[in-house]
Design an enzyme around this catalytic site. Structure first.
Site, PDB file in Angstrom:
ATOM      1  CD  GLU A  15      -2.965  -1.221   2.226  1.00  0.00           C
ATOM      2  OE1 GLU A  15      -2.727  -0.680   3.309  1.00  0.00           O
ATOM      3  OE2 GLU A  15      -4.040  -1.778   1.951  1.00  0.00           O
ATOM      4  CG  ASP A  28      -7.607  -5.167   4.833  1.00  0.00           C
ATOM      5  OD1 ASP A  28      -7.121  -5.415   5.943  1.00  0.00           O
ATOM      6  OD2 ASP A  28      -7.668  -4.012   4.352  1.00  0.00           O
ATOM      7  CD  GLU A  85      -9.780  -1.028   8.046  1.00  0.00           C
ATOM      8  OE1 GLU A  85      -8.925  -1.672   8.699  1.00  0.00           O
ATOM      9  OE2 GLU A  85      -9.607  -0.623   6.888  1.00  0.00           O
TER      10      GLU A  85
HETATM   11  C1  GCU Z   1      -6.182  -1.888   5.757  1.00  0.00           C
HETATM   12  C2  GCU Z   1      -6.513  -0.590   6.379  1.00  0.00           C
HETATM   13  C3  GCU Z   1      -5.364   0.360   6.370  1.00  0.00           C
HETATM   14  C4  GCU Z   1      -4.151  -0.314   6.983  1.00  0.00           C
HETATM   15  C5  GCU Z   1      -3.892  -1.616   6.287  1.00  0.00           C
HETATM   16  C6  GCU Z   1      -2.805  -2.419   6.950  1.00  0.00           C
HETATM   17  O1  GCU Z   1      -5.995  -1.737   4.384  1.00  0.00           O
HETATM   18  O2  GCU Z   1      -7.599  -0.022   5.697  1.00  0.00           O
HETATM   19  O3  GCU Z   1      -5.725   1.496   7.099  1.00  0.00           O
HETATM   20  O4  GCU Z   1      -3.051   0.517   6.867  1.00  0.00           O
HETATM   21  O5  GCU Z   1      -5.033  -2.417   6.317  1.00  0.00           O
HETATM   22  O6  GCU Z   1      -3.155  -3.354   7.659  1.00  0.00           O
HETATM   23  O7  GCU Z   1      -1.636  -2.142   6.760  1.00  0.00           O
END
Ligand code: GCU
Length: 857
Positions: free
Chosen positions: A310, A388, A416
């Site tokens: 990410e 996730d 979340e």
């Molecule tokens: C999810 C979440 C993010 C977080 C990511 C992670 O995608 O939405 O906010 O950073 O998980 O676990 O690294």
């Protein structure tokens, strides 16, 4: 008229009233460590009269254990026990200390228990109690165990040893240095503000106390999306202060690292031009920083690393492997006994037009080839499912696929994707589907809980990491009921075989007392909560049909597809689901050991609740239950929302049995959930109804005879608004005021039989404005509220703010329902709503619904 939920912003004026209720009110801060008085003074005779804590250093866990025992026994039984630190008679005392210290003071213990690291021995024989830890931390755990028994009125005689299933029992706190919390729903950070560690660490110490009582031994204090400036000398000293605050509770501090820190110009550290993990200057940089940290925090637990995921930098940026990246930190930590928690959450953006592309494949694709290459102090931290934290996922196959690596499971206590603590979901039943799952590695029993404990593959390290995200809110997580998840997380990290219902009931007794109707009601709500949420947010393994592109709170099924994030449903007019078979799909099912692979490969042996995770089928495909996929979608979404309505009356039945403050706060959340579950239900069923064109056999979808659509009323100063996503509005349309300063009016004549109704209004509570609404019947006001999720119930005014991620749009996140119970209607009444806009919120309204008692819209 009884107000079920009246929303009001102007609360200071009512403070005097509120204070009347504060006498017995509880804020939630004490969580399950309230030591509330128990009826039963008669038991006092059998209690110890003295406490002997075998360490006099005030910062030692054994000293703390002595203090807790004193406080607990006094709180629960009103009995004062003196704490001694030197040698004192063991008979009639509770002695707490390490087994070694006990032996020194009192000689060998007969039948000495077999204790592993952090384990303890608890023996109660009337007023003589032994609480002996393998280490000081274990002794403190034993003290909390004994106090938990007492607080639950359990004075039975026991003698047993308790040892942890695994050494890693950590929490992760996704706290940013500016004090915000990623996916946190209870206010700001208890650790950070304005780029540094806060000066007052009282809450950090209180948190450590809570964690010690559930046997958590380390906290990673900052976000996995890390910031290099954590490593300035000032912040390293701040970490030392956090560690000092938590150490007396046996809780160690760990930190998340930004992989590119060496080239990130960290004030006070050398600035390099590279972060290549094999570069000598980078290795020296991390060695030096690690040394600085251990100088200040000699017992630092270790590092948590999110790399090449990410947008985060990582070793792959330099064509190095993930293991080379992980080992860079492992070598720096090794001399100090520190651990690297290296996250398996690594994936790339994908192209949906490639039928075989699958984000679920990523973790195994990245990590399996590296098995055996990670240093001994590296632990691969694996989310429970391959995507996730979805409402249901199959167990991540990676647990079985890297037998030469240490592994830990990553769970999310901060829900979340599961209602952000504005919906109530008791999570352990979900976690158990993974912990108890048998992956059948080498055709042999291979339960996930035995893999992460290290037993199955003979690993020395392993365990659990829970993303908790506590905040400064007194409730810690944003909702009182949500704390059962944190409590149970700790219990499961210690013993993953613990039963979700038993743990829950311990928690209820400790949190709300021993009333059996309170225990029964909360048990029922808790056990029905995950199935209900799954039913209205996305069943059959399709994932939580949440808005994945924005706040992860409300519905937006369309957002899953048409982008590179890979949470696809592949829904079209006729079909739905991801084909993850080896024969025709992405091949994901082949990542499991063969027995499990063939179960998921075959549609006949795939359980219905994961059908659409593994298979792409027609909406008319018939499930094992006999229903078609589309009809089951409709049925379960209605059933889930129906269940959420019952939580309101279940909680209401506890009035007077729980203090007003906590009762009101939770009621507010249950009322919100009941309304928002209908938003969810309607959005998902309308979306798929629209897409498939297949009607609901029960004719519920899109058919709401009791609704009065705002856009069909006579409007003055209001105009029509096409909501996006369209399914987040009844009949796809809402109304908004024509100007953002002048009120609008919507009027209609009621064509309902005269009688009493619950009057509900669906509107949108956006971030950045607090519109005001007044509902009248024949110009007589019957309801009034301000759209800012601050609430009144009855005569109690209290600011109650929902902690979910806000939305600045008119959408499924901001869609809200408010209900006014028992409104008397006469046929032909003129119903008028006056909406006054505020800020950027144009008093948006969707519909009004009039419900005869007991009818769910
Ligand atoms: C999810 C979440 C993010 C977080 C990511 C992670 O995608 O939405 O906010 O950073 O998980 O676990 O690294």
């Amino acid at each position: 008229m009884r107000l079920r939920a009246r929303i009001e912003e102007d609360e200071p004026a009512k403070r005097t009233l509120r204070s009347t209720f504060r006498l017995h009110a509880e804020s939630g801060l004490a969580a399950w460590l309230r030591y509330a008085p128990l009826p039963g003074a008669e038991h006092r005779a059998s209690l110890p009269s003295h406490i002997v804590a075998l360490n006099s250093t005030t910062s030692s866990p054994v000293y703390i254990a002595g203090q807790e025992l004193e406080k607990g026994i006094e709180g629960i039984f009103g009995k004062q026990c003196k704490v001694h630190h030197g040698h004192y008679g063991a008979a009639g005392s509770v002695v707490v200390g390490t087994l070694d210290e006990y032996t020194k003071a009192y000689g060998n213990l007969t039948g000495a228990p077999d204790l592993t690291e952090d384990g303890f021995w608890l023996s109660t024989k009337g007023s003589t109690v032994q609480i002996l830890g393998q280490n000081e931390r274990g002794a403190l755990y034993g003290a909390f165990e004994y106090l938990s028994m007492l607080a639950q009125g359990n004075l039975t005689q026991v003698a047993y040893a308790s040892n942890p299933s695994a050494p890693i029992r950590w929490t992760n706190e996704w706290n940013n240095l500016d004090g915000s919390i990623e996916r946190g729903f209870a206010g700001n950070s208890i650790f950070f503000a304005d780029g540094v560690i806060v000066s007052n660490l009282t809450r950090a110490a209180e948190y450590a106390r809570l964690l010690a009582s559930i046997r958590i031994n380390a906290v990673v204090v900052n976000n996995v999306n890390a910031n290099a400036s954590l490593l300035t000398p000032q912040n390293i000293d701040g970490l030392g202060r956090i560690a000092d605050a938590m150490r007396p509770y046996g809780v160690q501090v760990g930190i998340s690292l930004l992989f590119s820190s060496p080239s990130s110009a960290v004030q006070g550290q050398t600035n390099l031009t590279t972060f290549d993990p094999l570069d000598e200057s980078v290795i020296a940089w991390w060695t030096n920083v690690t040394e600085q940290i251990y100088e200040r925090v000699p017992d630092m637990a270790g590092y948590l690393v999110k790399a090449n995921s990410e947008g985060q930098p990582g070793p792959i940026t330099y064509n190095r492997t993930l293991s080379q990246g992980a080992n860079l930190f492992a070598k720096a930590l090794q001399p100090y006994g520190g651990i690297v928690m290296f996250r398996a959450f690594v994936y790339n953006q994908l192209n949906e037009s490639d039928w075989r592309a699958d984000r679920a494949n990523a973790a195994v694709d990245f990590f399996q080839p590296l098995d055996g290459e990670f240093d001994a102090n590296v632990v691969i931290q694996i989310k429970y499912g391959p995507i996730d934290f979805q409402v249901r996922e199959p167990t991540s196959p990676l647990f079985a696929d890297i037998p030469k690596s240490n592994t830990a499971i990553e769970l999310q206590i901060s829900p979340e994707y599961l209602g952000q603590n504005c919906h109530f979901v008791y999570l352990p039943p979900l976690w158990k589907t993974v912990l108890d799952f048998d992956l059948r590695a080498d055709n042999t029993t291979s339960l996930v809980k035995d893999i992460i404990s290290g037993r199955r593959f003979n690993r020395s390290l392993g365990g659990s990491a829970g993303v908790v995200n506590v905040g400064t809110n007194d409730t810690w997580l944003g909702s009182h009921l949500a704390m059962s998840n944190l409590y149970a997380y700790g219990r499961l990290a210690w013993n993953p075989s613990d039963d979700p219902t038993m743990m829950l009931q311990d928690w209820v007794r400790l949190t709300f007392g021993l009333d059996s109707s309170v225990i029964d009601t909360i048990t029922q709500m808790s056990l029905e909560s995950w199935p209900a949420y799954e039913n209205y947010s996305g069943n059959l393994g399709i994932q939580t049909l949440i808005d994945i592109l924005y706040t992860h709170f409300g519905p937006n099924p369309q957002s899953q597809d048409g982008n590179g994030w890979g949470q696809w449903t592949r829904a079209d007019g006729e079909t739905i689901g991801m084909d993850r078979t080896m024969s025709n799909g992405t091949g994901f099912s082949g990542q499991y050991p063969s027995e499990v692979a063939s179960m998921f490969e075959n549609i006949a042996t795939t359980p219905d609740n994961l059908l659409l995770w593994f298979h792409h089928v027609n909406y008319t495909h018939v499930l094992k239950s006999g229903a078609t996929v589309i009809q089951d979608f409709y049925d379960q979404h209605f059933a889930g929302a129906d269940t959420a309505q019952t939580f309101v009356s279940m909680w209401e039945s506890l009035q007077g049995k729980i203090d007003e403050e906590r009762w009101n706060d939770q009621l507010f959340r249950q009322v919100f959930q009941a309304g928002h579950s209908i938003v969810w239900r309607d959005a998902i069923t309308n979306f798929y109804h629209n897409l498939s064109g297949i009607p609901d056999e029960a004719n519920r979808v899109g058919n709401h005879p009791n609704r009065l659509e705002a856009e069909s009323m006579t409007l003055d100063g209001y105009k029509l608004y096409a909501v996006s996503p369209y399914e987040a509005a009844s009949n796809y349309t809402a109304i908004v005021t024509s100007s953002n300063t002048t009120s609008g009016t919507a009027t209609t004549t009621l064509d309902f039989d005269s009688g009493r109704y619950d009057l509900a209004v669906n509107y949108y509570d956006m971030y950045g404005g607090a519109s005001h609404f007044v509902v009248s019947l024949n110009n007589h006001t019957v309801a009034e509220w301000t759209s800012n999720l601050r609430q009144y119930i009855g005569s109690i005014a209290a600011p109650r703010v929902l902690g979910h991620t806000p939305s600045i749009y008119i959408d499924g996140h901001s869609a809200t329902r408010i209900t006014f119970a028992n409104v008397t209607i006469t046929k032909g009444d003129m119903l008028k709503i006056v909406g006054t806009p505020d800020g950027n919120e144009p008093a948006p309204l969707d519909y009004v619904v009039l419900l005869p008692p007991g009818v769910v819209d």
